[in-house]
Design a protein around this motif. Structure first.
Motif, short mmCIF file in Angstrom:
data_model
loop_
_atom_site.label_atom_id
_atom_site.label_comp_id
_atom_site.label_asym_id
_atom_site.label_seq_id
_atom_site.Cartn_x
_atom_site.Cartn_y
_atom_site.Cartn_z
N VAL A 157 0.87 -1.18 0.00
CA VAL A 157 0.00 0.00 0.00
C VAL A 157 0.91 1.23 0.00
CG1 VAL A 157 -1.72 1.34 1.30
CG2 VAL A 157 -1.89 -1.16 1.22
N ALA A 158 0.77 2.07 -1.02
CA ALA A 158 1.54 3.32 -1.08
C ALA A 158 0.84 4.32 -0.16
CB ALA A 158 1.58 3.84 -2.50
N THR A 159 1.54 4.72 0.89
CA THR A 159 0.88 5.51 1.94
C THR A 159 1.11 7.02 1.83
OG1 THR A 159 2.74 5.43 3.49
CG2 THR A 159 1.22 3.55 3.53
N ASP A 160 1.95 7.46 0.90
CA ASP A 160 2.24 8.89 0.80
C ASP A 160 0.94 9.68 0.63
OD1 ASP A 160 5.27 8.86 0.66
OD2 ASP A 160 4.76 7.56 -1.02
N GLY A 161 0.76 10.69 1.44
CA GLY A 161 -0.41 11.56 1.30
C GLY A 161 -1.70 10.98 1.85
N LEU A 162 -1.64 9.78 2.41
CA LEU A 162 -2.86 9.18 2.97
C LEU A 162 -2.89 9.31 4.49
CD1 LEU A 162 -3.26 5.78 1.04
CD2 LEU A 162 -4.15 8.03 0.41
N THR A 163 -4.10 9.40 5.05
CA THR A 163 -4.24 9.39 6.51
C THR A 163 -4.18 7.94 7.00
OG1 THR A 163 -6.63 9.13 6.38
CG2 THR A 163 -5.79 11.39 6.42
N VAL A 164 -4.04 7.80 8.31
CA VAL A 164 -4.03 6.46 8.92
C VAL A 164 -5.31 5.71 8.55
CG1 VAL A 164 -4.17 5.29 11.17
CG2 VAL A 164 -2.51 7.11 10.82
N GLU A 165 -6.43 6.43 8.64
CA GLU A 165 -7.74 5.84 8.32
C GLU A 165 -7.78 5.34 6.86
OE1 GLU A 165 -10.22 5.68 10.50
OE2 GLU A 165 -11.76 4.95 9.13
N GLU A 166 -7.25 6.16 5.97
CA GLU A 166 -7.27 5.78 4.55
C GLU A 166 -6.39 4.57 4.29
OE1 GLU A 166 -8.16 10.16 2.56
OE2 GLU A 166 -6.10 9.62 3.07
N VAL A 167 -5.25 4.53 4.93
CA VAL A 167 -4.36 3.37 4.74
C VAL A 167 -5.05 2.11 5.28
CG1 VAL A 167 -2.13 2.34 5.32
CG2 VAL A 167 -2.27 4.80 4.86
N ALA A 168 -5.64 2.23 6.46
CA ALA A 168 -6.33 1.08 7.04
C ALA A 168 -7.45 0.61 6.10
CB ALA A 168 -6.89 1.43 8.42
N ASP A 169 -8.18 1.56 5.52
CA ASP A 169 -9.25 1.19 4.58
C ASP A 169 -8.72 0.44 3.38
OD1 ASP A 169 -11.31 2.20 6.07
OD2 ASP A 169 -11.37 4.14 5.06
N ARG A 170 -7.55 0.88 2.88
CA ARG A 170 -6.97 0.18 1.71
C ARG A 170 -6.58 -1.25 2.07
NH1 ARG A 170 -4.82 4.79 -2.16
NH2 ARG A 170 -6.60 6.08 -1.61
N VAL A 171 -6.09 -1.42 3.27
CA VAL A 171 -5.71 -2.78 3.68
C VAL A 171 -6.97 -3.65 3.78
CG1 VAL A 171 -4.61 -4.20 5.46
CG2 VAL A 171 -3.65 -1.94 4.91
N VAL A 172 -8.02 -3.10 4.39
CA VAL A 172 -9.26 -3.87 4.54
C VAL A 172 -9.82 -4.25 3.16
CG1 VAL A 172 -11.68 -3.77 5.30
CG2 VAL A 172 -9.88 -2.81 6.74
N GLU A 173 -9.76 -3.27 2.26
CA GLU A 173 -10.25 -3.51 0.90
C GLU A 173 -9.49 -4.66 0.23
OE1 GLU A 173 -10.01 -0.67 -2.87
OE2 GLU A 173 -10.47 0.40 -1.00
N TRP A 174 -8.18 -4.62 0.35
CA TRP A 174 -7.37 -5.68 -0.27
C TRP A 174 -7.65 -7.03 0.41
CZ3 TRP A 174 -3.26 -8.69 1.79
CH2 TRP A 174 -2.68 -9.55 0.85
N LEU A 175 -7.77 -7.01 1.73
CA LEU A 175 -8.02 -8.27 2.44
C LEU A 175 -9.35 -8.87 2.01
CD1 LEU A 175 -6.91 -7.40 6.09
CD2 LEU A 175 -5.87 -9.11 4.60
N SER A 176 -10.36 -8.03 1.81
CA SER A 176 -11.66 -8.60 1.45
C SER A 176 -11.61 -9.15 0.03
CB SER A 176 -12.81 -7.61 1.65
OG SER A 176 -12.50 -6.42 1.03
N LYS A 177 -10.78 -8.57 -0.81
CA LYS A 177 -10.63 -9.13 -2.17
C LYS A 177 -9.92 -10.47 -2.12
CE LYS A 177 -10.08 -4.93 -4.72
NZ LYS A 177 -8.89 -4.12 -4.96
N THR A 178 -8.87 -10.56 -1.34
CA THR A 178 -8.12 -11.83 -1.28
C THR A 178 -8.98 -12.90 -0.64
OG1 THR A 178 -7.08 -11.02 0.71
CG2 THR A 178 -5.71 -11.06 -1.23
N GLU A 179 -9.82 -12.49 0.27
CA GLU A 179 -10.69 -13.45 0.96
C GLU A 179 -11.65 -14.11 -0.03
OE1 GLU A 179 -13.86 -12.03 3.39
OE2 GLU A 179 -13.22 -13.25 5.09
N ARG A 180 -12.06 -13.35 -1.01
CA ARG A 180 -13.04 -13.88 -1.97
C ARG A 180 -12.40 -14.84 -2.98
NH1 ARG A 180 -14.54 -9.09 -4.17
NH2 ARG A 180 -14.70 -7.71 -2.37
N ARG A 181 -11.05 -14.82 -3.08
CA ARG A 181 -10.41 -15.65 -4.10
C ARG A 181 -10.55 -17.13 -3.84
NH1 ARG A 181 -5.08 -12.55 -4.51
NH2 ARG A 181 -5.87 -10.67 -5.41
#
Ligand code: S3P
Length: 177
Positions: free
Chosen positions: A153-177
């Motif tokens: 996750v490229a975190t430059d310019g993102l808030t902690v909340e936004e980074v956490a959201d990106r991780v959750v998003e990716w995790l839910s995608k991998t979960e569906r695989r």
């Protein structure tokens, strides 16, 4: 995370100042999972801060303590684990972490890291000389290791909340695989 499957846990890696601890805390809240900070465990087990472990015992001793703390952190499944910046770079640790759960690299440019790291840093590896150069050199050497993570996750310019959201998003995608 939606589907009925059990959350496997997640491991956060990256350079000092990349936000592993703050993102990890936020992420754990979002996922209703337990948060574990490996550096914190090392300090509690040693009864002294990392700075003092380095100065009194040296880096090799710190790395031994880190291995022990990692094993403990990984002894319970389903945790959000924030590692110290050097942990994932050692082959044995990397194998353990990767076997535990998906590993996410929180990537940031040197400028971003420097802006996030307090000047009076408790980070012994950043102690000597020109801090900008120390961070840039160490980062260059470490990036190939961090890139062995499952996801970045490229975190430059993102808030902690936004980074956490990106991780959750990716995790839910991998979960569906
Ligand atoms: C280190 C990072 C630190 C801590 C120790 C060594 C490293 O953790 O484990 O000072 O080798 O990068 P943070 O990444 O949480 O600062």
């Amino acid at each position: 995370m939606t589907g009925g499957r059990t959350f496997p846990g997640v491991v956060l890696v990256g350079f000092m100042g990349s936000g592993k601890t703050s993102v990890g805390r936020r992420l754990a809240r979002k996922l209703r999972a337990e948060f574990v900070d490996v550096d914190d465990r090392i300090e509690r087990a040693a009864g002294k801060p990392i700075r003092e472990i380095f100065s009194a015992e040296g880096e090799p001793s710190f790395r031994e303590r880190e291995k022990v703390a990692l094993r403990e952190a990984l002894s319970v499944p389903g945790r959000v684990v924030a590692t110290g910046g050097g942990a994932f770079l050692e082959e044995g640790n990397r194998a353990l972490l990767s076997a535990y759960a998906p590993v996410v690299y929180l990537e940031a440019r040197a400028e971003t890291l420097l802006a996030r790291l307090p000047g009076n840093s408790d980070r012994p590896l950043l102690g000597g000389g020109d801090r900008g150069r120390v961070v840039r050199d160490l980062l260059d050497r470490r990036v190939p290791g961090y890139r062995k993570a499952d996801h970045t996750v490229a975190t430059d310019g993102l808030t902690v909340e936004e980074v956490a959201d990106r991780v959750v998003e990716w995790l839910s995608k991998t979960e569906r695989r």
